[in-house]
Design a protein around this motif. Structure first.
Motif, PDB file in Angstrom:
ATOM      1  N   UNK A  56       0.819  -1.213   0.000  1.00 45.41           N
ATOM      2  CA  UNK A  56       0.000   0.000   0.000  1.00 45.41           C
ATOM      3  C   UNK A  56       0.855   1.266   0.000  1.00 45.41           C
ATOM      4  N   UNK A  57       0.263   2.307  -0.525  1.00 47.88           N
ATOM      5  CA  UNK A  57       0.928   3.607  -0.571  1.00 47.88           C
ATOM      6  C   UNK A  57      -0.093   4.656  -0.153  1.00 47.88           C
ATOM      7  N   UNK A  58       0.399   5.855   0.120  1.00 49.80           N
ATOM      8  CA  UNK A  58      -0.491   6.944   0.500  1.00 49.80           C
ATOM      9  C   UNK A  58      -1.482   7.227  -0.624  1.00 49.80           C
ATOM     10  N   UNK A  81      -5.760   7.050  -0.593  1.00 48.78           N
ATOM     11  CA  UNK A  81      -6.610   8.166  -0.991  1.00 48.78           C
ATOM     12  C   UNK A  81      -7.497   7.800  -2.176  1.00 48.78           C
ATOM     13  N   UNK A  82      -6.915   7.114  -3.165  1.00 50.43           N
ATOM     14  CA  UNK A  82      -7.674   6.754  -4.364  1.00 50.43           C
ATOM     15  C   UNK A  82      -8.820   5.800  -4.051  1.00 50.43           C
ATOM     16  N   UNK A  83      -8.599   4.885  -3.087  1.00 51.78           N
ATOM     17  CA  UNK A  83      -9.630   3.913  -2.747  1.00 51.78           C
ATOM     18  C   UNK A  83     -10.577   4.425  -1.666  1.00 51.78           C
ATOM     19  N   UNK A  84     -10.327   5.661  -1.212  1.00 47.38           N
ATOM     20  CA  UNK A  84     -11.196   6.303  -0.218  1.00 47.38           C
ATOM     21  C   UNK A  84     -11.377   5.423   1.031  1.00 47.38           C
ATOM     22  N   UNK A  85     -10.261   4.924   1.541  1.00 48.33           N
ATOM     23  CA  UNK A  85     -10.277   4.089   2.743  1.00 48.33           C
ATOM     24  C   UNK A  85     -10.652   4.932   3.959  1.00 48.33           C
ATOM     25  N   UNK A  86     -11.475   4.358   4.852  1.00 52.31           N
ATOM     26  CA  UNK A  86     -11.905   5.073   6.062  1.00 52.31           C
ATOM     27  C   UNK A  86     -11.025   4.756   7.265  1.00 52.31           C
ATOM     28  N   UNK A  87     -10.491   3.514   7.299  1.00 54.59           N
ATOM     29  CA  UNK A  87      -9.713   3.069   8.456  1.00 54.59           C
ATOM     30  C   UNK A  87      -8.477   2.314   7.985  1.00 54.59           C
ATOM     31  N   UNK A  88      -7.459   2.324   8.833  1.00 52.85           N
ATOM     32  CA  UNK A  88      -6.312   1.451   8.595  1.00 52.85           C
ATOM     33  C   UNK A  88      -6.058   0.634   9.859  1.00 52.85           C
ATOM     34  N   UNK A  89      -5.722  -0.633   9.656  1.00 56.16           N
ATOM     35  CA  UNK A  89      -5.426  -1.530  10.777  1.00 56.16           C
ATOM     36  C   UNK A  89      -3.936  -1.867  10.728  1.00 56.16           C
ATOM     37  N   UNK A  90      -3.218  -1.414  11.735  1.00 58.22           N
ATOM     38  CA  UNK A  90      -1.770  -1.635  11.778  1.00 58.22           C
ATOM     39  C   UNK A  90      -1.500  -3.072  12.186  1.00 58.22           C
ATOM     40  N   UNK A  95      -4.243  13.234  10.218  1.00 59.40           N
ATOM     41  CA  UNK A  95      -4.190  14.342   9.268  1.00 59.40           C
ATOM     42  C   UNK A  95      -5.117  14.086   8.084  1.00 59.40           C
ATOM     43  N   UNK A  96      -5.237  12.812   7.707  1.00 60.70           N
ATOM     44  CA  UNK A  96      -6.064  12.435   6.563  1.00 60.70           C
ATOM     45  C   UNK A  96      -7.501  12.122   6.955  1.00 60.70           C
ATOM     46  N   UNK A  97      -7.792  12.201   8.259  1.00 56.75           N
ATOM     47  CA  UNK A  97      -9.140  11.910   8.726  1.00 56.75           C
ATOM     48  C   UNK A  97      -9.450  10.425   8.776  1.00 56.75           C
ATOM     49  N   UNK A  98      -8.397   9.594   8.893  1.00 57.72           N
ATOM     50  CA  UNK A  98      -8.590   8.144   8.943  1.00 57.72           C
ATOM     51  C   UNK A  98      -8.559   7.651  10.388  1.00 57.72           C
ATOM     52  N   UNK A  99      -9.332   6.609  10.650  1.00 57.51           N
ATOM     53  CA  UNK A  99      -9.308   5.957  11.960  1.00 57.51           C
ATOM     54  C   UNK A  99      -8.229   4.882  11.954  1.00 57.51           C
ATOM     55  N   UNK A 100      -7.511   4.740  13.087  1.00 57.25           N
ATOM     56  CA  UNK A 100      -6.447   3.732  13.191  1.00 57.25           C
ATOM     57  C   UNK A 100      -6.824   2.678  14.228  1.00 57.25           C
ATOM     58  N   UNK A 101      -6.668   1.414  13.849  1.00 59.89           N
ATOM     59  CA  UNK A 101      -6.876   0.291  14.758  1.00 59.89           C
ATOM     60  C   UNK A 101      -5.575  -0.508  14.794  1.00 59.89           C
ATOM     61  N   UNK A 102      -5.099  -0.797  15.986  1.00 60.25           N
ATOM     62  CA  UNK A 102      -3.875  -1.604  16.123  1.00 60.25           C
ATOM     63  C   UNK A 102      -4.279  -3.037  16.456  1.00 60.25           C
ATOM     64  N   UNK A 103      -3.787  -3.981  15.679  1.00 57.49           N
ATOM     65  CA  UNK A 103      -4.122  -5.390  15.867  1.00 57.49           C
ATOM     66  C   UNK A 103      -3.104  -6.089  16.765  1.00 57.49           C
ATOM     67  N   UNK A 104      -3.517  -7.195  17.340  1.00 52.78           N
ATOM     68  CA  UNK A 104      -2.607  -8.049  18.095  1.00 52.78           C
ATOM     69  C   UNK A 104      -2.217  -7.519  19.456  1.00 52.78           C
ATOM     70  N   UNK A 105      -3.076  -6.715  20.083  1.00 51.39           N
ATOM     71  CA  UNK A 105      -2.769  -6.156  21.411  1.00 51.39           C
ATOM     72  C   UNK A 105      -3.000  -7.247  22.463  1.00 51.39           C
TER      73      UNK A 105
END
Length: 576
Positions: free
Chosen positions: A479-481, A485-494, A520-530
């Protein structure tokens, strides 16, 4: 000095028939699919394209001298040829201008194709001395692949059988290389079969260019090639040869302004160690090729056959057969794992995970059966099952007057490449009375390797249904920045590999940077494996809002998850 075989190999099917001294055409079904310039001339046309697609009967008057319809009688002649493999007869033809002429027609039948030669009786004497050449060229045409000019599968198998018999008598050895172009179907699906044919032609030319002089190279099937190599080669020499073949294939292809790259995989089996008959030898070379695709031997996909491979392939075959029946036998089980708001210490969403409990293999790990499902196309049925089960759960939970939380569902690359995918999703959620906001779709960074035009269109329509999109396993793939943006993703899971190494400065910086960028991009972040309190505190300190992992709860079946949401048995699933 160039050998006879090499000279012949340089001639393609279209070139061969131009050497014929007679008018010549090939019939498939009842249509002319190939002809030479002499056929064009004898029937009074100007271009080959005028003949191609015509029926042989349209080159005749309405009826023959005995009064029989040319169509009826012509079909009788063709049936005679099909029964015996060859038929010769006299026939009245008609040129484009309407002039009739008597000819002697010979039909040869091979692999469902009918090869026809036409002798103008008035010129028969002039052609007698060239008849032998006709048969020689036609014989070569039968053993050559029309598209590439390489030997075809039939001829290759005949020569392989003969070589095995000779090697058995002389106690000699040889190697068989089985070559398969990777992901060729995507070229056909994306650019069309005509472009695909041109790619195969070019790939064949490159293979011939790189192959040893004394080998037998054939086109074995659609995107498959086979080579027989002399016994003088050691394994190191065979590997070097395979390296050279793959190196020649990987240079950029430019066709109709499309530039792309090919890779291929090679499986190698040696006689007699890996098989003493043609069937076994080919099967084992094919198995080695499949393992080359699967394991990727360094930079180049080349594998020699090993006995253990056969066992693995057999197990995979059984696994695939059981997977085909998994839905019917209700062996697939929906699990749900909570996703928690770390700052507010409350339930936020959940992820749907499918588990497979098989009567023979027991609990099959997802990383073992999901790739198999994608490869076999079963992922579409499994994906539909998961979506319906999640919708059923949300519907049931809402009927009990609970506010349903959004459930995230993993969507595969293959599903997103299906042009009808969004319509299917819309129909399913409508049938359960579910709103799009009750669902989230998780995609992985592998989408960048797929048909981006179709994928982007599907994701746009999915978001139009109110379904949010999350990029799963972020940081482990392609994935790239720009793609986010092009796929209009709402969230990213680290991915969990980063949280596992929070004591390492580099990994901590990666998580901090991703979270800062996402905000900055208005995306929600979820961290996996906690899994630990230390990890939770770290995430709180850097203002990461959402987490998922065993610290809060393991994946659980639907009934248990429902109790979990109601505040019961929480301690059963905590792992502090």
């Amino acid at each position: 000095m160039q050998s006879k075989d090499d000279k012949i190999a340089d001639i393609t099917a279209s070139e061969v028939i131009e050497y014929f001294p007679l008018p010549f055409y090939v019939i498939e079904g009842e249509r002319i699919i190939l002809c030479n310039q002499k056929a064009v001339k004898v029937f009074g046309y100007e271009k080959k394209e005028e003949l191609l697609g015509l029926t042989p009967y349209s080159l005749s008057p309405a009826s023959q001298p005995d009064g029989t319809s040319s169509v009826v009688k012509g079909r009788e002649m063709i049936n005679q040829a099909k029964e015996s493999g060859y038929y010769r007869f006299r026939w009245v033809h008609q040129r484009k201008c309407g002039r009739k002429f008597l000819a002697e027609v010979e039909l040869f039948v091979e692999k469902g194709l009918i090869f026809a030669t036409v002798k103008d009786i008035e010129r028969e004497e002039k052609l007698k001395n060239k008849t032998v050449k006709i048969f020689e060229k036609m014989k070569n045409l039968v053993i050559r692949d029309f598209l590439t000019g390489l030997y075809n599968k039939k001829y290759f198998m005949e020569q392989l059988d003969r070589l095995i018999q000779a090697s058995y008598r002389t106690k000699s050895r040889f190697a068989l290389l089985f070559i398969d172009v990777d992901n060729f179907k995507e070229i056909n699906d994306t650019l069309g079969h005509q472009t695909g044919d041109r790619v195969i032609e070019e790939a064949a030319r490159r293979l011939k260019e790189a192959a040893p002089e004394n080998c037998l190279l054939a086109r074995y099937g659609g995107d498959e090639f086979a080579i027989i190599v002399s016994s003088t080669c050691s394994k190191d020499e065979l590997y070097t040869m395979g390296h050279r073949l793959l190196q020649n294939l990987k240079t950029a292809y430019v066709i109709d302004n499309h530039e792309f790259y090919l890779s291929a995989s090679i499986g190698i089996a040696c006689y007699p160690a890996d098989g003493e008959d043609a069937g076994t030898l080919l099967k084992n070379a094919d198995i080695a090729m499949y393992k080359a695709k699967e394991t990727r031997d360094g930079k180049y996909n080349i594998r020699f056959f090993e006995a253990e491979m056969e066992k693995e392939i057999h197990e995979r075959f059984l696994l695939e057969n059981h997977l085909k029946k998994a839905l019917e036998k209700e062996e697939l089980i929906l699990n749900l794992q909570p996703i928690v708001n770390i700052i507010e210490n409350r339930q936020s969403t959940a992820e749907a995970l499918v588990r497979w409990e098989n009567e023979v293999f027991g609990l099959v790990p997802p990383d073992k059966f999901i790739p198999l499902a994608e490869e076999t196309g079963l992922i579409h049925e499994i994906g539909t099952y998961v979506l319906k089960e999640v919708c059923r759960f949300i519907q049931s939970f809402r009927k009990k007057e609970f506010n349903p939380i959004p459930i995230a569902i993993n969507i595969s690359l293959k599903q997103l490449e299906n042009r009808n995918f969004t319509r299917e999703v819309e129909n399913i959620i409508a049938s359960y009375g579910i709103e799009g906001k009750n669902l989230e779709f998780e995609i992985t960074e592998s989408v960048s390797t797929g048909n981006m035009e179709v994928i982007a269109e599907n994701l746009r329509k999915i978001k139009g249904l109110g379904i949010k999109i999350a990029m799963d396993d972020f940081g482990t793939g392609y994935s790239s920045l720009a793609m986010l943006l092009n796929l209009e993703v709402d969230k990213i899971k680290i991915d969990k590999i980063f949280i596992n190494n929070i004591r390492k400065s580099r990994d901590e910086k990666i998580i901090r940077t991703v979270i800062s960028m996402a905000k900055e991009l208005g995306l929600t972040v979820i961290v996996e494996g906690v899994e630990t309190e230390e990890q939770v505190n770290f995430l709180k300190n850097i203002n990461c809002e959402y987490g998922q992992g065993y610290f809060w709860a393991k994946p659980m079946q639907v009934a248990d998850f429902e109790k979990y949401l109601q505040g019961r048995y929480v301690t059963m699933y905590k792992n502090r």
